[in-house]
Design an enzyme around this catalytic site. Structure first.
Site, PDB file in Angstrom:
ATOM      1  N   THR A  82      -1.590   1.305  -0.658  1.00 53.28           N
ATOM      2  CA  THR A  82      -1.027   1.660   0.659  1.00 53.28           C
ATOM      3  C   THR A  82      -1.686   2.896   1.276  1.00 53.28           C
ATOM      4  O   THR A  82      -1.285   3.316   2.368  1.00 53.28           O
ATOM      5  CB  THR A  82       0.481   1.973   0.530  1.00 53.28           C
ATOM      6  OG1 THR A  82       0.623   3.058  -0.390  1.00 53.28           O
ATOM      7  CG2 THR A  82       1.264   0.770   0.044  1.00 53.28           C
ATOM      8  N   LYS A  83      -2.651   3.476   0.598  1.00 53.19           N
ATOM      9  CA  LYS A  83      -3.195   4.758   1.071  1.00 53.19           C
ATOM     10  C   LYS A  83      -4.188   4.549   2.225  1.00 53.19           C
ATOM     11  O   LYS A  83      -4.523   3.426   2.573  1.00 53.19           O
ATOM     12  CB  LYS A  83      -3.841   5.513  -0.091  1.00 53.19           C
ATOM     13  CG  LYS A  83      -2.850   5.911  -1.176  1.00 53.19           C
ATOM     14  CD  LYS A  83      -1.814   6.886  -0.646  1.00 53.19           C
ATOM     15  CE  LYS A  83      -0.996   7.552  -1.743  1.00 53.19           C
ATOM     16  NZ  LYS A  83       0.084   6.732  -2.298  1.00 53.19           N
TER      17      LYS A  83
END
Ligand SMILES: Cc1ncc(COP(=O)(O)O)c(C=O)c1O
Length: 391
Positions: free
Chosen positions: A187-188
């Site tokens: 998700t970064k």
């Protein structure tokens, strides 16, 4: 949720044909684990952020563990950090036999409060390091944190898991302190699925991490098999870890790195849309902003006394409208393990507690187009309006 509604997920990675081609190239090369791709990713990342050493690892958690270990943190030491962070930051302190000591966040912010840090450092002479996390991608007040750290001989290990790219006057977040750690979790802001990078200016720390991330042996597998005059021989210098980043993932990282500026522009655009749309909303507070914000997360705080529902119901109402939200973070001092192990109580870190009770993380990622952004904005406003407390 209404089945006719298209769900908008909380997060979604941007993976395209270039990433696919890079993976295929590595798969067909005959070399899957850490090798040339990982080295190239390190060089390119180091050049991007302007750091002396960039060392690829298989998660930021691994990177934080290695960084603390390489800076000599061990049994009897204390490490200062805010409770408003992810579990792994405190867990790696424990893995080394050291003790995490929490420091509250800034008023109306999510980052560690440098003045509270100064007080805690003064009260804890056995503290050896501070680990500020640039929450949501907004850089901490590093000038003041470094000043406090120097006054108390603390090593500064930046948790830059959310902060790429975060350019500040003092350099990119993650390269300002002694050592910094980035995350490439799914998700970064850029991702390799799982992965991370440690940046340091310290040659000895870099040497130690290079050895410890691969079993504590003195040569990489690539060195032993692929370099000219290669030999199978190696020696073991320490009981090390298995924290290396394989080439398949490094290849994805190189492509993502090339897209990082474009990704950032998209995130900025979404944040600007939210800011404008909610500027007159009287049931929430917008997140703090400032130079170098990477906009990894967009965390609004509900004004709970102007609503008839709590934060969890607010998120559930958005979910019914197909909007995926999250909460960052459950402060560590209210979790079973940290509260129980260190005898911590909720009101001990009142700002972190208050932030947590009110926080809602809205979706923010490059693939989010105008239509879903409009839907998110409308849904948030509608839930706020439907549950306004009449006074
Ligand atoms: C602030 C912070 N630090 C560290 C980590 C750990 O990152 P990783 O999943 O790459 O180990 C995370 C992950 O979400 C994080 O949010």
């Amino acid at each position: 949720m209404n089945p006719s509604i298209d769900p908008i997920p909380f997060a979604r990675p941007m993976i395209g044909s270039d990433e696919e081609a890079a993976v295929l190239r590595v798969m067909r090369s005959g070399w899957l684990t850490t090798g040339d791709e990982a080295s190239a990713f390190e060089r390119e990342f180091a050049a991007f952020v302007g750091c002396r050493h960039a060392l690829a690892v298989n998660s930021a958690t691994a990177g934080l563990h290695l960084a603390l270990e390489a800076h000599g943190i061990g049994p009897g030491d204390e490490v200062l950090l805010s409770p408003y962070t992810f579990a792994s930051a405190a867990a790696v302190v424990r893995h080394l036999g050291a003790r995490p000591v929490f420091v509250d966040v800034e008023r109306d912010g999510f980052n560690i409060d440098p003045e509270a840090l100064a007080e805690t450092a003064a009260a804890h002479p056995t503290a050896r390091a501070v680990m500020p996390v640039h929450f949501a991608g907004l850089p901490c007040r590093m000038d003041r944190i470094i000043e406090v750290a120097r006054a108390h001989q603390l090593v500064v290990i930046e948790d830059a898991a959310h902060a790429f790219p975060s350019p500040t006057a003092g350099g990119y977040a993650g390269t300002i302190g002694d050592t910094g750690v980035f995350s490439f979790y799914a998700t970064k802001t850029i991702t390799t699925g799982e992965g991370g990078m440690v940046c340091t200016k310290d040659d000895e720390v870099a040497r130690r991490i290079t050895m410890m991330r691969l079993h504590g042996i003195d040569r990489t597998v690539w060195d032993r098999y692929r370099t000219p005059g290669a030999t199978w021989k190696y020696d073991v210098h320490e009981a090390g870890f298995k924290y290396n980043l394989p080439d398949i993932l490094a290849a994805i990282g190189r492509v993502q790195l090339g897209r990082a500026e474009a990704f950032l522009e998209s995130r900025k655009r979404i944040a600007a849309r939210y800011r404008e749309a909610f500027s007159d909303a009287d049931f929430l507070t917008l997140p703090p902003d400032g130079d170098g914000n990477a906009f990894h997360l967009f965390v609004v705080r509900l004004k709970l006394d102007s609503l008839t529902i709590g934060r969890d119901e607010f998120i559930a109402s958005l979910a019914e409208r197909g909007i995926g939200c999250s909460v960052h973070f459950i402060p560590l001092h209210v979790t079973r393990f940290y509260a129980g192990t260190y005898g911590l109580f909720e009101r001990q870190f009142p700002r972190a507690l208050e932030a947590y009770r009110r926080a809602v993380s809205l979706p923010i990622y490059p693939g989010l187009d105008d239509d879903p952004i409009d839907r998110i904005i409308d849904a948030v406003r509608a839930v706020g309006a439907a549950h306004r407390r009449i006074r």
